[in-house]
Design a protein around this motif. Structure first.
Motif, mmCIF file in Angstrom:
data_model
loop_
_atom_site.group_PDB
_atom_site.id
_atom_site.type_symbol
_atom_site.label_atom_id
_atom_site.label_comp_id
_atom_site.label_asym_id
_atom_site.label_seq_id
_atom_site.Cartn_x
_atom_site.Cartn_y
_atom_site.Cartn_z
ATOM 1 N N ASN A 1 1.008 -1.262 -0.022
ATOM 2 C CA ASN A 1 -0.145 -0.021 0.023
ATOM 3 C C ASN A 1 0.909 1.125 0.095
ATOM 4 O OD1 ASN A 1 -3.017 1.185 0.531
ATOM 5 N ND2 ASN A 1 -1.666 2.173 2.101
ATOM 6 N N ALA A 2 1.962 1.170 0.815
ATOM 7 C CA ALA A 2 3.035 2.309 0.870
ATOM 8 C C ALA A 2 3.519 2.602 -0.614
ATOM 9 C CB ALA A 2 3.962 2.129 1.822
ATOM 10 N N ARG A 3 3.969 1.511 -1.438
ATOM 11 C CA ARG A 3 4.518 1.846 -2.718
ATOM 12 C C ARG A 3 3.135 2.199 -3.742
ATOM 13 N NH1 ARG A 3 9.336 -0.441 -4.040
ATOM 14 N NH2 ARG A 3 10.163 -2.016 -2.675
ATOM 15 N N LEU A 4 2.035 1.969 -3.479
ATOM 16 C CA LEU A 4 0.986 2.295 -4.452
ATOM 17 C C LEU A 4 0.694 3.715 -4.257
ATOM 18 C CD1 LEU A 4 -1.826 -0.597 -4.183
ATOM 19 C CD2 LEU A 4 0.042 0.141 -5.892
ATOM 20 N N ARG A 5 0.877 4.397 -2.611
ATOM 21 C CA ARG A 5 0.790 5.604 -2.394
ATOM 22 C C ARG A 5 2.041 6.393 -2.916
ATOM 23 N NH1 ARG A 5 -1.161 9.717 0.957
ATOM 24 N NH2 ARG A 5 0.224 11.099 1.841
ATOM 25 N N LYS A 6 2.915 5.868 -3.002
ATOM 26 C CA LYS A 6 4.268 6.528 -3.624
ATOM 27 C C LYS A 6 4.032 6.790 -4.990
ATOM 28 C CE LYS A 6 8.280 4.639 -3.010
ATOM 29 N NZ LYS A 6 9.671 3.877 -3.230
ATOM 30 N N ALA A 7 3.659 5.825 -5.868
ATOM 31 C CA ALA A 7 3.443 5.762 -7.186
ATOM 32 C C ALA A 7 2.303 7.050 -7.253
ATOM 33 C CB ALA A 7 2.755 4.629 -7.739
ATOM 34 N N TRP A 8 1.373 6.981 -6.717
ATOM 35 C CA TRP A 8 0.027 8.019 -6.658
ATOM 36 C C TRP A 8 0.697 9.444 -6.489
ATOM 37 C CZ3 TRP A 8 -2.328 10.450 -2.370
ATOM 38 C CH2 TRP A 8 -3.263 11.345 -2.687
ATOM 39 N N LEU A 9 1.567 9.511 -5.370
ATOM 40 C CA LEU A 9 1.967 10.929 -5.135
ATOM 41 C C LEU A 9 2.776 11.444 -6.053
ATOM 42 C CD1 LEU A 9 3.127 10.605 -1.292
ATOM 43 C CD2 LEU A 9 1.221 11.981 -2.270
ATOM 44 N N LYS A 10 3.658 10.766 -6.920
ATOM 45 C CA LYS A 10 4.310 11.014 -8.125
ATOM 46 C C LYS A 10 3.561 11.571 -9.409
ATOM 47 C CE LYS A 10 8.267 7.626 -7.363
ATOM 48 N NZ LYS A 10 9.008 6.630 -7.923
ATOM 49 N N GLY A 11 2.210 11.119 -9.119
ATOM 50 C CA GLY A 11 1.416 11.390 -10.275
ATOM 51 C C GLY A 11 1.293 10.730 -11.276
ATOM 52 N N GLY A 12 0.298 10.531 -12.236
ATOM 53 C CA GLY A 12 0.035 9.804 -13.391
ATOM 54 C C GLY A 12 -0.626 8.317 -13.030
ATOM 55 N N MET A 13 -0.653 8.189 -11.809
ATOM 56 C CA MET A 13 -1.326 6.695 -11.399
ATOM 57 C C MET A 13 -2.720 6.816 -11.113
ATOM 58 S SD MET A 13 -0.677 3.984 -8.609
ATOM 59 C CE MET A 13 -2.056 4.426 -7.619
ATOM 60 N N GLU A 14 -3.430 6.284 -11.942
ATOM 61 C CA GLU A 14 -4.988 6.134 -11.682
ATOM 62 C C GLU A 14 -5.287 4.901 -11.379
ATOM 63 O OE1 GLU A 14 -9.017 7.595 -14.028
ATOM 64 O OE2 GLU A 14 -7.107 7.562 -15.084
ATOM 65 N N SER A 15 -6.516 4.760 -10.322
ATOM 66 C CA SER A 15 -6.674 3.345 -9.794
ATOM 67 C C SER A 15 -8.169 3.144 -9.391
ATOM 68 C CB SER A 15 -5.932 3.239 -8.360
ATOM 69 O OG SER A 15 -6.073 4.035 -7.413
ATOM 70 N N ALA A 16 -8.691 2.117 -9.402
ATOM 71 C CA ALA A 16 -10.086 1.850 -9.289
ATOM 72 C C ALA A 16 -10.157 0.539 -8.593
ATOM 73 C CB ALA A 16 -10.885 1.701 -10.574
ATOM 74 N N LEU A 17 -11.344 0.039 -7.710
ATOM 75 C CA LEU A 17 -11.519 -0.844 -6.859
ATOM 76 C C LEU A 17 -12.863 -1.557 -7.215
ATOM 77 C CD1 LEU A 17 -10.895 -2.774 -4.451
ATOM 78 C CD2 LEU A 17 -11.956 -0.736 -2.950
#
Length: 681
Positions: free
Chosen positions: A383-399
């Motif tokens: 989850n921390a890695r996913l947050r890191k990618a989200w903070l960098k910008g450009g990662m869109e996610s859905a659940l």
């Protein structure tokens, strides 16, 4: 590449690096308190002072100063040394100097740097500042009078953990680090702030005054509390495991560790099985090893191959599962399963049950669809890695699945199978348009009665949006059990005509059920003679007719395969408790009593057999290269049903026998999980 001089030595560096990074590239040690490689730059402590030319004739903070081509950096001039001594003297003005009673003593950055860079005397004669202690939860003990306001803890919980529970309040001499509204730090990664604190202001509450660092024997090993395989260092004193700390592994856990992996160590001492037990006239009594193994052997032989079965648990090492599989196959039984949750995995290519992007590689994904997964509870470091990618910008996610309290933004598409069968119009366009799309599948989606049909539908969806392509395999399965991938790799699934976990647990299905550390199944209704081999008196042992005491993961060497398919080796830290034995040795002895002696007498021979039958186990710390595979071959077509993909992990602090035996985990569960569940109701 630009070039700078560090104490006269030319060093090439990458654009954007700081003076501190360039100096360290040249091999120079720069003292620091606030700077950390994985956190944003604060420039608070001023300990990293250097002299730079061209520039003003004064020391400058190297952590916040960009390096430039042609720069000259000096780290050992009289000006720099005098400035560092002055900074250290200021830092120690209000520090209480209570090293003899501080848990940080012996491994304290302030202690070390005061000796290396400080003065030999203090000129301060005034009263020192005192700060009231704070309550930050069951994992963090505060001594805020020691705090130097480096703000590492603030930046970690905000940037990495994603919860804004700690901040710097007030100004000047009145500045304090505190939690807002006097609340606990509500994060599964809270223990990392204790590692980050350089001065002993934050220490590990569960281990307060338990040890001194120099008393401990340090052993490098692997964590088994989830399927990530975090690299850890286990510190022991005599026969007791005292603490667990993270080791750096860039591909898995970086340098962080989840709270349950770190603080569940007290569970290794409680509710332990340390001698064999046999049920007689409805009551368990102590027995010798010879008697217990004789009873088990008689039952297995007399029952017949089709009436015996084995279920492997979530914490098992590969060697014990291999020995069990060899034994039951030699008896002619096809009733073997390592999937306690009943998930529909284990058939087809290996890529069908791996986290194929790799844990570090998921940061490269620009679109992620999560199905039946809650990474914050199942795998906090992912989850921390996913947050890191989200903070960098450009990662869109859905659940698709139960709503989850994650630390990054995502779009919730629906609750379960119906949404997967018919997603909202246009909701998956972000995957089709992405350059590197990924899907993360959790056990909640695959463990139902329609698991195979759901897996097939996910495969079809992944194929449609182009999740697998040349050089990129974005199909990921997030396991929650440390033993699961190893079991699937070696074929610890039902053989031809064999029964699955769900089928073995039905009333009358078997005469003898062997539970190899299987504590997450309800076996009371089977009516079978139950044999439990494990380390704790948990669910599996409660209704067992014979109990064989095994070793916990810190008490045996073993191979574990994490969710991305990386094989890692855990080491023995202490020896098993009482008369308990390593699991594979118990199975080897049982096979001899049954007249079906397994063809290995040592652990090395067992590993040779394992690696000979399954070569992937011989590739230690190797991550498989992303390879395309047929997504259409996953599962079987069928009705998806209408079931919701419920939360895969209700309580992340109670997921296995070790954690359920831990007082610290019980406190964390009561303080963090129960209020959330009550709020949800």
């Amino acid at each position: 590449m630009p070039i700078a001089k560090v104490n006269g030595q030319e060093v090439e560096f990458e654009p954007g690096m700081t003076v501190l990074q360039v100096a360290e590239r040249a091999g120079e040690e720069i003292p620091r308190f606030c700077y950390h490689e994985r956190l944003s730059i604060a420039g608070n402590c001023r300990m990293c002072l250097v002299e730079v030319k061209p520039g003003p004739p004064k020391p400058q903070a190297s952590c916040a100063l960009p390096a430039a081509d042609g720069q000259e950096i000096f780290t050992k001039t009289p000006m720099v040394e005098k400035a560092r001594k002055g900074v250290m003297e200021f830092l120690l003005i209000n520090h209480p100097l209570d090293c003899p009673i501080c848990d940080q003593g012996g491994e304290c950055d302030l202690q070390d740097q005061a000796m290396g860079y400080g003065r030999d005397a203090s000129r301060y004669a005034e009263n020192k500042r005192a700060v009231e202690e704070k309550h930050m939860g069951p994992t963090i003990k505060t001594f805020m009078t020691r705090c130097i306001q480096c703000t590492r803890c603030v930046r970690f919980v905000t940037e990495v953990a994603g919860v804004s529970d700690i901040g710097l309040l007030s100004r000047g001499e009145g500045a304090e680090i505190a939690t807002y509204l006097e609340k606990s730090v509500d994060s599964e990664l809270s223990g990392n702030v204790n590692d980050l604190c350089p001065v002993g202001a934050l220490t590990h509450r569960p281990w307060q005054y338990h040890y001194r660092p120099w008393e401990l024997k340090k052993t490098e090993s692997i964590d088994v509390m989830d399927a990530l395989g975090s690299n850890i260092r286990v510190d022991s004193r005599g026969p007791e495991v005292m603490r667990i700390l993270p080791r750096v592994h860039e591909g898995i856990n970086e340098e962080w560790l989840a709270d349950r992996s770190r603080y569940g160590v007290d569970g290794l001492l409680r509710r332990r099985l340390d001698r064999p037990w046999v049920r007689e006239n409805g009551k368990l009594r102590e027995a010798s090893w010879a008697e217990a193994l004789g009873v088990v052997a008689d039952k297995l032989v007399s029952a017949g191959p089709n009436r015996i079965g084995v279920i492997a648990g979530d914490l098992q090492d590969a060697e014990s599962m291999k020995a069990t599989l060899d034994l039951f196959r030699s008896l002619g039984s096809a009733n073997t399963d390592c999937r306690q949750d009943g998930s529909a995995l284990g058939v087809g290519p290996r890529e069908g049950w791996l986290f194929n992007t790799g844990l570090a590689g998921i940061e490269q994904a620009d679109a992620i669809l999560m199905i039946g997964v809650d990474p914050r509870r199942e795998a906090p470091l992912l989850n921390a890695r996913l947050r890191k990618a989200w903070l960098k910008g450009g990662m869109e996610s859905a659940l698709i699945g139960a709503r989850a309290d994650l630390t990054f933004d995502y779009a919730w598409l629906g609750a379960g199978a119906q949404t997967l069968a018919k997603p909202p119009k246009g909701s998956l366009d972000f995957l089709s348009k992405a350059e590197r799309p990924a899907i993360i599948v959790g056990s909640a989606a695959l463990s139902g009665l329609n698991g195979e049909a759901v897996l097939n539908a996910i495969g079809a969806l992944a194929k449609k949006v182009g999740v697998v392509k040349d050089g990129w395999n974005g199909f990921n399965v997030l396991h929650s059990a440390a033993s699961r991938v190893a079991g699937l790799d070696m074929g610890f699934v039902p053989g031809a005509g064999g029964l699955s976990t769900r089928e073995m647990l039905k009333t009358g299905a078997l005469d003898v059920l062997f539970l190899l550390g299987a504590d997450e199944v309800e076996s009371s209704a089977t009516g079978a003679f139950k044999v439990y081999l494990g380390s704790h008196g948990d669910r599996g042992a409660h209704g067992a007719d014979v109990i064989l005491p095994g070793a916990a993961y810190t008490e045996k060497p073993g191979l574990y395969v994490n969710t991305e398919g990386r094989v890692q080796m855990a080491e023995r830290v202490v020896f098993p408790k009482g008369d308990a034995k390593e699991d594979w040795t118990i199975l080897r002895a049982l096979s001899e009593v049954m007249g079906k002696t397994l063809p290995y007498d040592t652990l090395d021979q067992l590993r040779d057999r394992l690696m000979g039958d399954h070569p992937t186990f011989g590739r230690i710390d190797y991550v498989p290269e992303p390879r395309p595979f047929d997504l259409g071959a996953l599962g079987r077509k069928g009705d998806l049903g209408e079931a919701a993909f419920n939360a895969p992990v209700e309580d992340p602090y109670m997921t296995n026998p070790i954690l359920r035996a831990s007082d610290v985990m019980a406190e964390l569960s009561a303080e963090r999980v129960q209020p959330r569940l009550m709020a949800a109701e």
